[in-house]
Motif scaffolding. Structure first.
Motif, PDB file in Angstrom:
ATOM      1  N   SER A 233      21.213  50.860  76.494  1.00  0.00           N
ATOM      2  CA  SER A 233      21.909  51.660  75.485  1.00  0.00           C
ATOM      3  C   SER A 233      21.121  51.752  74.182  1.00  0.00           C
ATOM      4  O   SER A 233      21.370  52.645  73.365  1.00  0.00           O
ATOM      5  CB  SER A 233      23.298  51.075  75.217  1.00  0.00           C
ATOM      6  N   ASP A 234      20.189  50.827  73.994  1.00  0.00           N
ATOM      7  CA  ASP A 234      19.367  50.848  72.774  1.00  0.00           C
ATOM      8  C   ASP A 234      18.083  51.658  72.941  1.00  0.00           C
ATOM      9  O   ASP A 234      17.321  51.797  71.978  1.00  0.00           O
ATOM     10  CB  ASP A 234      18.988  49.411  72.375  1.00  0.00           C
TER      11      ASP A 234
ATOM     12  N   GLU B 204      28.799  56.432  84.741  1.00  0.00           N
ATOM     13  CA  GLU B 204      27.657  56.600  83.846  1.00  0.00           C
ATOM     14  C   GLU B 204      26.864  57.840  84.246  1.00  0.00           C
ATOM     15  O   GLU B 204      26.632  58.076  85.432  1.00  0.00           O
ATOM     16  CB  GLU B 204      26.746  55.372  83.921  1.00  0.00           C
TER      17      GLU B 204
END
Length: 412
Positions: free
Chosen positions: A299-300, A218
């Motif tokens: 992720s949102d 990531e």
């Protein structure tokens, strides 16, 4: 009665007289000068006692300089002629250039602290600080030895850059003038270039600019944009941003731990601070919940929101004393380790929140990093504890010492 006129010896005549003196005569002469003239005594001590005496002389001068700008109670005062006299007296001892620059920078930093924290500043302070910074630039530009110049550039670069930084405040002309002077300092360049190189390396590591061998890794979350203004409360848009990030996180924590029945904080028109504080205390007592929240919902979220949340893992909870209010935030002193923090309000300043309280006052708070400044979570608990005159003096002394040593913490 008319004064007696005495013609002084010229330098050449003085040398001639000294050549005719025996060692015993010279010793007696120096001893007499040492005893009768404090400036000469300092000069001789610097020559013979070396760095140890020069450092002690500098420390004393810095303390006396501070007293020219601030009272014992920490209130501002403008003893500019006395402050210049402190520097002139120190220079009579012929100390090293590093010590002279140290003292002149202390003058500038004391003056700028008043400029940044107070209103209605007289023009004499602006001009005095400007001239002293020009004197610093002149001293540094006169250095011919590259080794010494580079050494001093590295030693003072952070302080010089902070003094010369364009704050974008109301006193824009003053800060532009300081920035212009900073840009003329020749020996800042090597240190600046080294700093830029280090910053590039740091940025490359932070943002993973060099391709990682594991492409599934990531990417690092970049740091959020920093707040650059000087105020005692967040800009309105950042105050709104704090709650946009904070309330959904508390909903997650409450949903996981079932602390109370409060749900969907963002939609509530009014909230009981005590109920919200129950959830927040659980969150700050286990900051691994931040990582869990980011893993589930990161992720949102925009990258800036993720970065701010991640930074809250460095939160500090405990009891503090709100010692005073300044133009750029309240001064909070930790009762655990006596660390001194400069803290902004979210929507309301500490001055507004504690307008009817007699400072200092003891509070229960959690400090959070937020875009390069320090705030609280907004859930302050005022402790009904009477602080006597002894404690008040102790807190004032802690603040004054931290300010003098440049140890007030402004970011976490």
């Amino acid at each position: 009665m008319a004064g007696i006129k005495v013609r002084k010896l010229t330098a050449a005549q003085m040398r001639k007289e000294l050549k005719g003196c025996t060692k015993e005569d010279l010793s007696a002469l120096l001893e007499g000068i040492y005893k009768s003239c404090p400036d000469a005594a300092n000069y001789l001590n610097v020559r013979f006692a070396g760095n140890e005496f020069e450092e002690a002389l500098l420390d004393d001068a810095i303390d006396r300089l501070h007293d020219c700008f601030f009272t014992k109670k920490g209130k501002a005062r403008l003893g500019l002629p006395a402050a210049k006299a402190v520097i002139e007296d120190f220079e009579k001892a012929c100390p090293g250039i590093a010590s002279v620059l140290e003292l002149k920078l202390a003058y500038i930093e004391n003056g700028m602290e008043i400029i940044e924290h107070y209103r209605g500043i007289p023009s004499s302070l602006y001009s005095g600080v400007e001239r002293m910074f020009q004197s610093v630039a002149k001293d540094m530009n006169a250095i011919e030895d590259p080794e010494l110049g580079n050494k001093l550039a590295l030693r003072f670069e952070d302080r010089l850059a902070e003094i010369g930084r364009d704050f974008g405040l109301g006193e824009a002309g003053f800060h532009r003038s300081m920035n212009d002077t900073y840009c003329t300092i020749r020996w800042r360049h090597s240190a600046s270039e080294a700093g830029k190189e280090a910053a590039v390396i740091e940025a490359a590591e932070r943002f993973s600019l060099s391709a990682p061998s594991d492409t599934s890794q990531e990417p690092a979350i970049p740091e959020p944009a920093l707040i650059t203004d000087s105020a005692d409360v967040l800009p309105p848009e950042d105050g709104d941003l704090f709650y946009q990030i904070f309330f959904p996180f508390l909903d997650f924590v409450n949903g996981k731990l079932h602390i109370n029945k409060l749900k969907n904080l963002s939609a509530k028109k009014s909230l009981d601070p005590g109920t919200v504080k129950e959830i927040a205390e659980a969150a700050w007592s286990d900051t691994s919940l931040i990582g869990e929240y980011l893993a589930a919902h990161g992720s949102d979220l925009p990258l800036e929101h993720q970065a701010i949340l991640k930074s809250w893992e460095r939160c500090i909870s405990g009891r503090f004393v709100l010692e005073r209010n300044l133009k750029n935030g309240g001064i909070l002193i930790s009762l655990d380790d006596e660390s001194v923090y400069q803290v902004r309000g979210i929507k309301s300043s500490f001055e507004e929140m504690y307008y009817y309280h007699s400072l200092p006052v003891m509070i229960d708070a959690t400090l959070l990093p937020f875009k390069g400044v320090i705030i609280t979570d907004g859930l302050l608990g005022t402790m009904n504890v009477f602080l006597g005159s002894g404690v008040k003096k102790q807190m004032k002394d802690i603040y004054t010492a931290a300010k003098r040593r440049k140890q007030i913490i402004t970011k976490l």
